[in-house]
Design a protein around this motif. Structure first.
Motif, short mmCIF file in Angstrom:
data_model
loop_
_atom_site.label_atom_id
_atom_site.label_comp_id
_atom_site.label_asym_id
_atom_site.label_seq_id
_atom_site.Cartn_x
_atom_site.Cartn_y
_atom_site.Cartn_z
N GLY A 149 47.03 40.95 43.32
CA GLY A 149 45.63 40.59 43.28
C GLY A 149 44.89 41.38 44.35
O GLY A 149 45.37 41.48 45.49
N LEU A 150 43.76 41.98 43.99
CA LEU A 150 42.92 42.70 44.94
C LEU A 150 41.69 41.83 45.23
O LEU A 150 40.96 41.46 44.31
CB LEU A 150 42.49 44.05 44.39
CG LEU A 150 43.62 45.07 44.16
CD1 LEU A 150 43.04 46.35 43.55
CD2 LEU A 150 44.33 45.37 45.46
N VAL A 151 41.50 41.50 46.50
CA VAL A 151 40.43 40.59 46.92
C VAL A 151 39.18 41.42 47.22
O VAL A 151 39.20 42.30 48.08
CB VAL A 151 40.85 39.78 48.15
CG1 VAL A 151 39.75 38.79 48.55
CG2 VAL A 151 42.16 39.04 47.88
N ALA A 152 38.10 41.13 46.51
CA ALA A 152 36.91 41.97 46.56
C ALA A 152 36.08 41.72 47.81
O ALA A 152 36.04 40.62 48.36
CB ALA A 152 36.05 41.73 45.33
N THR A 216 41.93 48.60 56.72
CA THR A 216 41.09 49.24 55.72
C THR A 216 41.96 49.63 54.54
O THR A 216 42.96 50.34 54.70
CB THR A 216 40.41 50.51 56.29
OG1 THR A 216 39.57 50.14 57.39
CG2 THR A 216 39.56 51.19 55.21
N LEU A 217 41.60 49.13 53.37
CA LEU A 217 42.31 49.53 52.15
C LEU A 217 41.65 50.77 51.58
O LEU A 217 40.42 50.83 51.44
CB LEU A 217 42.26 48.43 51.09
CG LEU A 217 43.06 47.15 51.32
CD1 LEU A 217 43.07 46.33 50.03
CD2 LEU A 217 44.48 47.44 51.75
N VAL A 218 42.46 51.76 51.24
CA VAL A 218 41.98 52.95 50.54
C VAL A 218 42.54 52.88 49.13
O VAL A 218 43.76 52.93 48.93
CB VAL A 218 42.43 54.24 51.24
CG1 VAL A 218 41.95 55.46 50.45
CG2 VAL A 218 41.91 54.28 52.66
N PHE A 232 37.57 46.54 48.25
CA PHE A 232 38.52 45.45 48.39
C PHE A 232 38.94 45.32 49.85
O PHE A 232 39.15 46.32 50.54
CB PHE A 232 39.75 45.69 47.51
CG PHE A 232 39.39 45.84 46.05
CD1 PHE A 232 39.16 44.74 45.26
CD2 PHE A 232 39.24 47.11 45.50
CE1 PHE A 232 38.80 44.87 43.93
CE2 PHE A 232 38.89 47.26 44.17
CZ PHE A 232 38.67 46.14 43.38
N ARG A 233 39.08 44.08 50.30
CA ARG A 233 39.50 43.85 51.69
C ARG A 233 40.97 43.56 51.82
O ARG A 233 41.53 43.64 52.92
CB ARG A 233 38.69 42.70 52.31
CG ARG A 233 39.10 41.30 51.88
CD ARG A 233 38.23 40.22 52.53
NE ARG A 233 38.16 40.31 53.96
CZ ARG A 233 38.66 39.38 54.79
NH1 ARG A 233 39.28 38.30 54.29
NH2 ARG A 233 38.53 39.51 56.09
#
Length: 255
Positions: A149-152, A216-218, A232-233
């Motif tokens: 799951g990617l949290v926005a 930091t997500l890239v 996304f955080r």
């Protein structure tokens, strides 16, 4: 450098061949009205069914014998076996029956997880690096793709429920099938993205060397294919429950 790929999995072979873009008017679920013979439609596939596509792809890959993905290269129409199956798996991905331990609840909690470690509270970097990443690694090391799951967006106040509910519609799901960790502890996850079928260059990168600092997500390719180029955080490993056999006609047969 430590690297691993799930044996036998690639997005162009094991991901759905159609993209996660559906016309308006296809309900996600029909809820029957007792004693009336009628039902009401809830949700709309035009908002995306990424979780259903991820879970369906995982169902087919983990089936024994392994099953091939559907041959369809265009999104299925409402009422078809394939659309019903994918929409049903989207609902399953929420894991609502598990209450506070459901995947939806985990999205909501991670929206409010602090940016940094606080007294007796793990920050978002520690959660990803020390809790979620080891679970993902165990999956991939066992040759099992790992649903994420990617949290926005950014941090949301714990008490701002309306903002959290709105933010849920901007979250996303992908399927991790490989990782690289370099000598500087920078992690790259290789993922199947339902918004980008057949592509093997979709990745998530994060520096694990300082988990207590705000991470930091890239997201290579992923954000550019989200409406509005969403950011996304955080990521977490989805709890994936018992696979559901696809209905007749969905899979062409054993892979």
């Amino acid at each position: 450098m430590a690297s691993k790929r799930v044996a036998g999995f690639s997005p162009d072979t094991n991901g759905m061949r159609f993209t996660n873009h559906f016309p308006a008017g296809i309900p996600i679920v029909n809820v029957p009205l007792p004693g009336t013979g009628r039902s009401i439609s809830l949700g709309d596939a035009s908002n995306g069914v990424c979780g259903g596509m991820v879970y369906a792809a995982l169902d087919l890959f983990l089936a024994r014998p392994r099953l091939r993905v559907p041959e369809a290269t265009t999104p299925p129409v409402g009422g078809s076996n394939l659309m019903t199956y994918v929409a049903g798996r989207l609902i399953d991905s929420f894991a609502l029956a598990h209450g506070a331990k459901s995947n939806v609840a985990r999205y909501l909690r991670m929206m409010s997880t602090p940016d940094r470690d606080e007294f007796l509270i793990d920050g978002i970097g520690t959660v990803m690096g020390q809790q979620e990443w080891p679970r993902i690694k165990r999956d991939i090391d066992a040759d099992r793709p790992s649903p994420l799951g990617l949290v926005a967006g950014g941090h949301v106040s714990r008490l701002d429920l309306s903002a959290k509910i709105d933010r849920l519609g901007h979250c996303h799901q992908v399927l991790a099938y490989g990782y690289d960790v370099d000598d500087a502890h920078r992690l790259t996850l290789h993922v199947y993205d339902p918004n980008d079928p057949g592509t093997d260059t979709s990745t998530i990168e994060i520096d694990l060397s300082h988990p207590s600092a705000p991470p930091t997500l890239v997201t290579q390719r992923i954000s550019s294919r989200i409406a509005g180029n969403g950011t996304f955080r955080a990521f977490f490993r989805h709890d994936y429950y018992a696979p559901v056999p696809p209905p007749a006609g969905v899979s062409p047969g054993p892979a």
